[in-house]
Design a protein around this motif. Structure first.
Motif, PDB file in Angstrom:
ATOM      1  N   GLY A 200     -15.621 -25.716  58.423  1.00  0.00           N
ATOM      2  CA  GLY A 200     -15.195 -26.113  57.081  1.00  0.00           C
ATOM      3  C   GLY A 200     -16.242 -26.803  56.250  1.00  0.00           C
ATOM      4  O   GLY A 200     -15.916 -27.446  55.235  1.00  0.00           O
ATOM      5  N   LEU A 201     -17.526 -26.681  56.602  1.00  0.00           N
ATOM      6  CA  LEU A 201     -18.591 -27.268  55.791  1.00  0.00           C
ATOM      7  C   LEU A 201     -18.886 -26.375  54.593  1.00  0.00           C
ATOM      8  O   LEU A 201     -18.597 -25.175  54.611  1.00  0.00           O
ATOM      9  N   PRO A 202     -19.469 -26.923  53.524  1.00  0.00           N
ATOM     10  CA  PRO A 202     -19.631 -26.155  52.290  1.00  0.00           C
ATOM     11  C   PRO A 202     -20.587 -24.979  52.428  1.00  0.00           C
ATOM     12  O   PRO A 202     -21.617 -25.068  53.099  1.00  0.00           O
ATOM     13  N   GLY A 203     -20.208 -23.881  51.762  1.00  0.00           N
ATOM     14  CA  GLY A 203     -21.037 -22.693  51.680  1.00  0.00           C
ATOM     15  C   GLY A 203     -21.435 -22.426  50.244  1.00  0.00           C
ATOM     16  O   GLY A 203     -21.321 -23.302  49.371  1.00  0.00           O
ATOM     17  N   LEU A 204     -21.867 -21.210  49.971  1.00  0.00           N
ATOM     18  CA  LEU A 204     -22.359 -20.869  48.637  1.00  0.00           C
ATOM     19  C   LEU A 204     -21.258 -20.955  47.583  1.00  0.00           C
ATOM     20  O   LEU A 204     -21.497 -21.395  46.454  1.00  0.00           O
ATOM     21  N   THR A 205     -20.050 -20.551  47.942  1.00  0.00           N
ATOM     22  CA  THR A 205     -18.923 -20.576  47.010  1.00  0.00           C
ATOM     23  C   THR A 205     -17.705 -21.159  47.721  1.00  0.00           C
ATOM     24  O   THR A 205     -17.718 -21.357  48.945  1.00  0.00           O
ATOM     25  N   GLY A 206     -16.651 -21.423  46.935  1.00  0.00           N
ATOM     26  CA  GLY A 206     -15.397 -21.867  47.528  1.00  0.00           C
ATOM     27  C   GLY A 206     -15.020 -23.292  47.151  1.00  0.00           C
ATOM     28  O   GLY A 206     -15.783 -24.029  46.520  1.00  0.00           O
ATOM     29  N   ASP A 207     -13.823 -23.686  47.562  1.00  0.00           N
ATOM     30  CA  ASP A 207     -13.273 -24.989  47.203  1.00  0.00           C
ATOM     31  C   ASP A 207     -14.081 -26.145  47.782  1.00  0.00           C
ATOM     32  O   ASP A 207     -14.206 -27.205  47.153  1.00  0.00           O
ATOM     33  N   VAL A 208     -14.624 -25.969  48.990  1.00  0.00           N
ATOM     34  CA  VAL A 208     -15.320 -27.080  49.649  1.00  0.00           C
ATOM     35  C   VAL A 208     -16.590 -27.447  48.892  1.00  0.00           C
ATOM     36  O   VAL A 208     -16.868 -28.629  48.653  1.00  0.00           O
ATOM     37  N   VAL A 209     -17.358 -26.449  48.497  1.00  0.00           N
ATOM     38  CA  VAL A 209     -18.596 -26.760  47.773  1.00  0.00           C
ATOM     39  C   VAL A 209     -18.281 -27.239  46.360  1.00  0.00           C
ATOM     40  O   VAL A 209     -18.997 -28.094  45.810  1.00  0.00           O
ATOM     41  N   GLN A 210     -17.212 -26.754  45.764  1.00  0.00           N
ATOM     42  CA  GLN A 210     -16.831 -27.256  44.444  1.00  0.00           C
ATOM     43  C   GLN A 210     -16.450 -28.722  44.503  1.00  0.00           C
ATOM     44  O   GLN A 210     -16.778 -29.509  43.614  1.00  0.00           O
ATOM     45  N   ARG A 211     -15.782 -29.119  45.586  1.00  0.00           N
ATOM     46  CA  ARG A 211     -15.438 -30.527  45.760  1.00  0.00           C
ATOM     47  C   ARG A 211     -16.703 -31.375  45.921  1.00  0.00           C
ATOM     48  O   ARG A 211     -16.788 -32.489  45.399  1.00  0.00           O
ATOM     49  N   LEU A 212     -17.690 -30.828  46.620  1.00  0.00           N
ATOM     50  CA  LEU A 212     -18.963 -31.532  46.771  1.00  0.00           C
ATOM     51  C   LEU A 212     -19.619 -31.755  45.405  1.00  0.00           C
ATOM     52  O   LEU A 212     -20.112 -32.851  45.117  1.00  0.00           O
ATOM     53  N   TYR A 213     -19.619 -30.733  44.562  1.00  0.00           N
ATOM     54  CA  TYR A 213     -20.203 -30.879  43.228  1.00  0.00           C
ATOM     55  C   TYR A 213     -19.465 -31.942  42.419  1.00  0.00           C
ATOM     56  O   TYR A 213     -20.078 -32.718  41.681  1.00  0.00           O
ATOM     57  N   GLU A 214     -18.147 -31.966  42.558  1.00  0.00           N
ATOM     58  CA  GLU A 214     -17.352 -32.988  41.860  1.00  0.00           C
ATOM     59  C   GLU A 214     -17.697 -34.384  42.360  1.00  0.00           C
ATOM     60  O   GLU A 214     -17.799 -35.338  41.566  1.00  0.00           O
ATOM     61  N   GLU A 215     -17.899 -34.512  43.667  1.00  0.00           N
ATOM     62  CA  GLU A 215     -18.290 -35.809  44.229  1.00  0.00           C
ATOM     63  C   GLU A 215     -19.659 -36.229  43.712  1.00  0.00           C
ATOM     64  O   GLU A 215     -19.900 -37.412  43.435  1.00  0.00           O
ATOM     65  N   GLY A 216     -20.569 -35.254  43.569  1.00  0.00           N
ATOM     66  CA  GLY A 216     -21.886 -35.556  43.020  1.00  0.00           C
ATOM     67  C   GLY A 216     -21.806 -36.055  41.594  1.00  0.00           C
ATOM     68  O   GLY A 216     -22.490 -37.024  41.214  1.00  0.00           O
TER      69      GLY A 216
END
Length: 205
Positions: free
Chosen positions: A175-191
């Motif tokens: 479940g770690l972030p990849g190129l696309t998807g909800d997980v990486v979008q959440r990471l960008y929001e946290e940034g």
């Protein structure tokens, strides 16, 4: 007074020092890239405080674990004493899988939450983004049959890396972030929230 250009240069040097000192086993200097109070590292095989990451990395290095990092393009968004840096990278790990020596190369980005501490940039949280990977036989004449069920446990961005590391005895986080998807979008929001002044650099757990 530091300028944005100076800060971006220093942040690039910070990321480069991380890779050079970690891969060379220069543990005293490697410790200096992390924020002394809040440093946190997430990887496929490790999630925890930077001090613990240094210790287990050193143990692995001394026992012959071969994990190397190569860096590419870099960008950083700076707001005051905070920054989010992104750096293209590859993770290259060599190990035996079922008695066959292989290299796994994983391509992605280091996504770093950084803060200025006593006048110098430090990494508060590092979250790799895993975009794609592959497995190569070191000896092209060798043969290896992969367990498709085990391979399928991991996201496409680090499927082969997770496979190799599991075979090597590591517990690999899914479940770690990849190129696309909800997980990486959440990471960008946290940034974005980090740059806006949030109390913590997201939820690295």
């Amino acid at each position: 007074m530091p300028t944005t250009e100076t800060d971006q240069h220093e942040l690039r040097r910070l990321v480069e020092n991380w890779a050079l000192w970690r891969d060379a086993g220069d543990w005293e200097r490697f410790a200096t890239v992390w924020h002394p109070l809040d440093g946190w590292m997430t990887a496929t095989w490790f999630q925890g405080p930077a001090t613990d990451f240094i210790a287990v990395s050193r143990e692995g290095f001394d026992n012959g674990v071969s994990i190397l990092h190569f860096l590419g393009g870099h960008t950083a968004d700076v707001v005051g004493d905070r920054a989010v840096a992104q750096t293209k990278m590859t993770i290259n790990q060599r190990a035996e899988v079922d008695g066959v020596e292989v290299d796994v190369v994983c391509t992605g980005r280091f996504y770093d939450f950084c803060a200025r501490h006593e006048g110098a940039w430090r990494i508060v949280r590092r979250q790799p983004v895993y975009e794609k990977d592959r497995l190569d036989l070191v000896d092209p004449s060798a043969t290896l049959s992969l367990d498709r069920e085990l391979l399928g446990r991991f996201p496409v961005g680090y499927r082969h890396l997770g496979y190799l590391q599991t075979k090597a005895g590591f517990t690999v986080k899914t479940g770690l972030p990849g190129l696309t998807g909800d997980v990486v979008q959440r990471l960008y929001e946290e940034g974005a929230k980090w740059l806006a002044g949030s109390a913590t650099p997201g939820d690295p757990h």
